[in-house]
Write a protein that holds these residues in place. Structure first.
Motif: not given
Length: 261
Positions: A34-56
């Motif tokens: 599965v891939v989840v795509v954050d289409a909420d441009i400039s208001l992105n939060n999906l990386d935070l929910v997945l706790e992956l923000e430091n891996h982007v």
């Protein structure tokens, strides 16, 4: 080719991004990639929910600009095999076209079993691009009048695109409030909106704080609800886990019965 599903809502604050992340996780427990795509441009939060923000490192903006490949932009969830993230751009992409975004989603569907697009709330350009890039839609709402009104607006717009499958998720259900008549039942919401109900999800403080379920095969009500949700998506079925009853304790039922005497 993988299934392209846009997850959307009429308004913000209904838990759409959390639902996207947890559905993606629950689907991986079925063996899906599965891939989840954050289409909420400039208001992105999906990386935070997945706790992956430091891996982007790269994001969809870099991908569209040709500064990286799709494999460079995708972030693997190091804790959950089979789950991946395509991060949103941190800057506005006013010139992003339907063709550009749809091409990205199409390419992802050649790699993954499921492409879950977390659409921006509302009905602006980002919403329309997200919906038109997918074949299926899941509308997320809560049992509150403002959310229901906006969900109805979104549902009416989505019908114009003639997607193959449109389903409803009612999030943040309080079983005690449903039982005492202070909250509308999910099935009533489904009937009002004329959208098939694919999942009912409880109001869960742990999800609100930590973001993610721990194990869809666990004992908690939320985990069981997401397990049923993922199964319904997988099989195109509508067998619900009834969290409206499961969340009511034996003591609340006792006092309710006692109060009627």
């Amino acid at each position: 080719m993988g299934r392209r599903i846009v997850i959307t809502s009429g308004k913000g604050g209904v838990g759409k991004t959390t639902v996207t992340a947890n559905l993606g996780l629950a689907l991986t427990f079925t063996g899906a990639k599965v891939v989840v795509v954050d289409a909420d441009i400039s208001l992105n939060n999906l990386d935070l929910v997945l706790e992956l923000e430091n891996h982007v490192i790269y994001d969809i903006g870099d991908l569209i600009a040709g500064q990286c490949t799709i494999k460079d932009a995708i972030v693997s969830d190091y804790r959950n095999e089979g789950l991946f993230l395509l991060p949103s751009s941190k800057i506005s992409l006013d010139k992003m076209t339907l063709y550009q975004f749809s091409s990205v989603v199409s390419e992802l569907s050649n790699i993954f079993d499921y492409v879950l697009v977390d659409s921006p709330a509302g009905i602006d350009n980002g919403f329309h691009i997200s919906v038109q890039s997918c074949h299926e839609a899941i509308i997320v709402t809560t049992p509150h009048i403002s959310a229901l009104r906006d969900a109805n607006k979104v549902a009416n717009i989505i019908t114009q695109y003639r997607l193959s499958n449109v389903n409803l998720v009612v999030n943040r259900i309080r079983a005690d409030m449903v039982q005492n008549g202070n909250m509308i039942e999910a099935k009533e919401i489904s009937e009002l909106l004329r959208i098939p109900l694919i999942a009912t999800l409880p109001d869960d403080d742990e999800i609100s704080i930590s973001g993610l379920i721990k194990n869809p095969n666990g004992a908690r009500i939320t985990e069981k609800a997401y397990k049923a949700f993922a199964k319904n998506v997988l099989l195109n079925s509508h067998e619900l886990y009834d969290c409206e009853k499961q969340g009511v304790s034996i003591f609340s039922r006792f006092f309710k019965i006692k109060g009627k005497k």
